[in-house]
Design an enzyme around this catalytic site. Structure first.
Site, PDB file in Angstrom:
ATOM      1  NE  ARG A 181       0.025  12.875  11.442  1.00 20.22           N
ATOM      2  CZ  ARG A 181       0.162  13.715  10.420  1.00 20.22           C
ATOM      3  NH1 ARG A 181       1.095  14.641  10.450  1.00 20.22           N
ATOM      4  NH2 ARG A 181      -0.611  13.614   9.359  1.00 20.22           N
TER       5      ARG A 181
ATOM      6  NE  ARG B 283      -9.254   5.185   3.797  1.00 20.81           N
ATOM      7  CZ  ARG B 283      -8.546   6.056   3.077  1.00 20.81           C
ATOM      8  NH1 ARG B 283      -8.191   5.775   1.866  1.00 20.81           N
ATOM      9  NH2 ARG B 283      -8.233   7.214   3.578  1.00 20.81           N
TER      10      ARG B 283
ATOM     11  CG  PHE C 236      11.392  18.881  -3.314  1.00 24.14           C
ATOM     12  CD1 PHE C 236      10.126  19.421  -3.167  1.00 24.14           C
ATOM     13  CD2 PHE C 236      11.514  17.610  -3.858  1.00 24.14           C
ATOM     14  CE1 PHE C 236       8.992  18.706  -3.553  1.00 24.14           C
ATOM     15  CE2 PHE C 236      10.387  16.892  -4.244  1.00 24.14           C
ATOM     16  CZ  PHE C 236       9.127  17.448  -4.090  1.00 24.14           C
TER      17      PHE C 236
ATOM     18  CE1 TYR D 288      -3.555   2.645   0.269  1.00 25.52           C
ATOM     19  CE2 TYR D 288      -2.195   3.531   2.051  1.00 25.52           C
ATOM     20  CZ  TYR D 288      -3.230   3.672   1.135  1.00 25.52           C
ATOM     21  OH  TYR D 288      -3.931   4.856   1.086  1.00 25.52           O
TER      22      TYR D 288
HETATM   23  C1  PS7 Z   1       4.376  15.080  -5.986  1.00 24.31           C
HETATM   24  C2  PS7 Z   1       5.609  16.253  -4.114  1.00 24.31           C
HETATM   25  C3  PS7 Z   1      11.529  13.143  -2.515  1.00 24.31           C
HETATM   26  C4  PS7 Z   1      12.344  11.019  -3.683  1.00 24.31           C
HETATM   27  C5  PS7 Z   1      -0.932  14.073  -2.694  1.00 24.31           C
HETATM   28  C6  PS7 Z   1       6.840  13.301  -1.345  1.00 24.31           C
HETATM   29  C7  PS7 Z   1      -1.576  11.311   0.114  1.00 24.31           C
HETATM   30  C8  PS7 Z   1       3.030  11.078   2.573  1.00 24.31           C
HETATM   31  O1  PS7 Z   1      -3.483  12.578   2.714  1.00 24.31           O
HETATM   32  O2  PS7 Z   1      -0.622  15.292   2.772  1.00 24.31           O
HETATM   33  O3  PS7 Z   1      -3.069  14.264   4.513  1.00 24.31           O
HETATM   34  O4  PS7 Z   1      -2.803  11.829   4.983  1.00 24.31           O
HETATM   35  O5  PS7 Z   1       0.215  14.403   4.950  1.00 24.31           O
HETATM   36  C9  PS7 Z   1       3.767  14.723  -3.585  1.00 24.31           C
HETATM   37  C10 PS7 Z   1      10.384  10.915  -2.258  1.00 24.31           C
HETATM   38  C11 PS7 Z   1       0.270  11.941  -3.085  1.00 24.31           C
HETATM   39  C12 PS7 Z   1       5.812  11.103  -0.875  1.00 24.31           C
HETATM   40  C13 PS7 Z   1       0.691  10.351  -0.209  1.00 24.31           C
HETATM   41  C14 PS7 Z   1       2.610  13.853  -3.860  1.00 24.31           C
HETATM   42  C15 PS7 Z   1       9.276  11.416  -1.416  1.00 24.31           C
HETATM   43  C16 PS7 Z   1      -0.994  11.136  -3.088  1.00 24.31           C
HETATM   44  C17 PS7 Z   1       4.663  11.713  -0.169  1.00 24.31           C
HETATM   45  C18 PS7 Z   1       1.596  14.041  -2.775  1.00 24.31           C
HETATM   46  C19 PS7 Z   1       7.954  11.098  -2.082  1.00 24.31           C
HETATM   47  C20 PS7 Z   1      -0.956   9.997  -2.055  1.00 24.31           C
HETATM   48  C21 PS7 Z   1       1.373  13.500   1.438  1.00 24.31           C
HETATM   49  C22 PS7 Z   1       3.614  10.683   0.190  1.00 24.31           C
HETATM   50  O6  PS7 Z   1       1.076  13.398   2.856  1.00 24.31           O
HETATM   51  O7  PS7 Z   1      -1.206  12.956   3.478  1.00 24.31           O
HETATM   52  C23 PS7 Z   1       4.544  15.319  -4.536  1.00 24.31           C
HETATM   53  C24 PS7 Z   1      11.355  11.674  -2.787  1.00 24.31           C
HETATM   54  C25 PS7 Z   1       0.308  13.278  -2.877  1.00 24.31           C
HETATM   55  C26 PS7 Z   1       6.797  11.811  -1.402  1.00 24.31           C
HETATM   56  C27 PS7 Z   1      -0.557  10.530  -0.676  1.00 24.31           C
HETATM   57  C28 PS7 Z   1       1.230  11.078   0.943  1.00 24.31           C
HETATM   58  C29 PS7 Z   1       1.801  12.336   0.744  1.00 24.31           C
HETATM   59  C30 PS7 Z   1       2.582  11.226   1.168  1.00 24.31           C
HETATM   60  P1  PS7 Z   1      -2.717  12.911   3.954  1.00 24.31           P
HETATM   61  P2  PS7 Z   1      -0.133  14.119   3.548  1.00 24.31           P
HETATM   62 MN    MN Z   2      -5.298   8.682   0.792  1.00 20.95          MN
HETATM   63 MN    MN Z   3      -3.103  15.497   5.962  1.00 20.56          MN
END
Ligand code: PS7
Ligand code: MN
Ligand code: MN
Ligand code: MN
Ligand code: MN
Ligand code: MN
Length: 355
Positions: free
Chosen positions: A201, A211, A273, A153
């Site tokens: 968290r 879920r 970043f 997941y």
């Molecule tokens: C394209 C920057 C840097 C190599 C929306 C950044 C939600 C933890 O939903 O908002 O509030 O519980 O707290 C980000 C690796 C993905 C992973 C994943 C995409 C790091 C849709 C972030 C953001 C790769 C699925 C946001 C994964 O957490 O979640 C971009 C390198 C989105 C990264 C989701 C979660 C991100 C997450 P929520 P949060």
């Molecule tokens: Mn989600």
């Molecule tokens: Mn959030």
């Protein structure tokens, strides 16, 4: 190169930038400081995935027509991008709902990116949507099955983001091809570390949404009743903390690969970043570790600490200093009699030695 064939509409970029600031306080700062050639690309990537996640997270809009939700998840890489003026209404809340209502603006900015960037974003969105649909079609009231299932997941919703970002870093030439070669391994782990921290968290919030992602392989070892919700009851607090510490220890297992990934980065803005969210994650894990508040509300690191970490994470040296600090903090709070104490100690000591 198609870069300039479809002109950006300033208003569309403005919408994207404004909505980014509203849907994510934490990612807005690190995305905006990226160099030209990556900044808009990653802004669009973020908003596309945020749109997809809004559909995944909505547990009300699709009641009684669950099949619809799965179709939307699977088609999200395609339908909004091929139908002029596409938007979605009534899914999500607040600014995330507004994002979907105005999604055609994100699409217009997307179409102004290079075909290479479009292809990366589209590929990741397709694979993430497929993965989300697999899990959204299941009953997750008692979490995922085993650690392998939990990792899968996390791969779909975050590991793939790490893979896609790595490909964007290399294709823009801000980073070397080596970063893309690590995309599916170290890049995946970068995402897993953030996602595992988020899931650990969000125990209570996710439980209330019906879920959750805590794997049964972990939490059932600490459960008296066989129901994940028991950890929210104060009489089971001792076991709840043991479970929580196990989840934190599992997430900390990602750290060596994350440090290795960040060593590959050469561009200062790309480094920040990547590194800032990782530092926030280990600070969060240190805050979560053995903390009963996880089972009664939301644990968030103090605003002042978050600002300090954001400002101080400027170099690999600073990154190591932060990881070293939080690994020591966790090491010093391991309680007597914790079932995972030796594993936690071993991982923390390893992190300390690597930094
Ligand atoms: C394209 C920057 C840097 C190599 C929306 C950044 C939600 C933890 O939903 O908002 O509030 O519980 O707290 C980000 C690796 C993905 C992973 C994943 C995409 C790091 C849709 C972030 C953001 C790769 C699925 C946001 C994964 O957490 O979640 C971009 C390198 C989105 C990264 C989701 C979660 C991100 C997450 P929520 P949060
Ligand atoms: Mn989600
Ligand atoms: Mn959030
Ligand atoms: Mn979400
Ligand atoms: Mn969450
Ligand atoms: Mn060092």
């Amino acid at each position: 190169n198609m870069q300039n064939q479809i002109p950006y509409k300033d208003d569309d970029i403005k919408f994207c930038d404004d909505i980014l600031g509203k849907v994510s306080r934490s990612f807005a700062a690190v995305i905006r400081q990226l160099p030209e050639g990556l900044c808009v690309e990653i802004l669009v990537f973020y908003l596309v995935l945020r749109g997809l996640d809004t559909i995944e997270d909505d547990m009300e809009a699709f009641v009684g027509r669950e099949k619809f939700k799965l179709d939307h998840l699977r088609n999200f890489y395609k339908t909004p991008f091929s139908q002029e003026g596409w938007s979605m209404d009534g899914v999500g809340q607040g600014d995330e709902k507004v994002l979907l209502q105005n999604f055609f603006k994100v699409v217009r900015v997307f179409k102004g990116l290079s075909l290479e960037s479009q292809e990366i974003i589209s590929d990741i969105t397709q694979r993430m949507g497929e993965g989300m649909a697999l899990f959204a079609g299941r009953n997750l009231t008692q979490g995922t099955h085993d650690i392998k299932d939990y990792n899968l997941y996390c791969h779909y919703v975050a590991g793939l983001v790490g893979e896609g970002l790595s490909r964007l870093f290399s294709s823009s030439s801000f980073e070397s091809p080596e970063v893309t070669q690590s995309a599916k391994t170290l890049g995946n782990t970068m995402g897993l570390f953030l996602q595992k921290t988020n899931i650990t968290r969000d125990y209570l919030e996710d439980l209330r949404d019906g879920r959750t992602f805590y794997p049964q392989e972990i939490w059932k070892r600490y459960s008296k009743t066989g129901d994940l919700s028991e950890f929210a009851e104060s009489k089971y607090q001792e076991n709840a903390l043991q479970c929580l510490n196990h989840m934190v220890t599992d997430a900390l297992g990602c750290v060596p690969e994350c440090l290795k990934y960040m060593e590959l980065l050469k561009n200062k803005q790309v480094f920040r970043f990547c590194a800032i969210p990782q530092v926030m994650a280990i600070a969060t894990l240190a805050d979560l570790y053995n903390n009963p508040k996880v089972f009664t509300g939301v644990v968030k690191i103090r605003k002042g600490l978050a600002v300090k970490l954001l400002n101080e994470t400027q170099s690999e040296e600073a990154l190591h200093k932060q990881f070293n600090h939080f690994a020591r903090q966790i090491l010093s709070s391991i309680p007597q009699g914790d079932q995972n104490s030796s594993k936690t100690k071993e991982i923390c000591e390893n992190i300390i030695s690597l930094t």
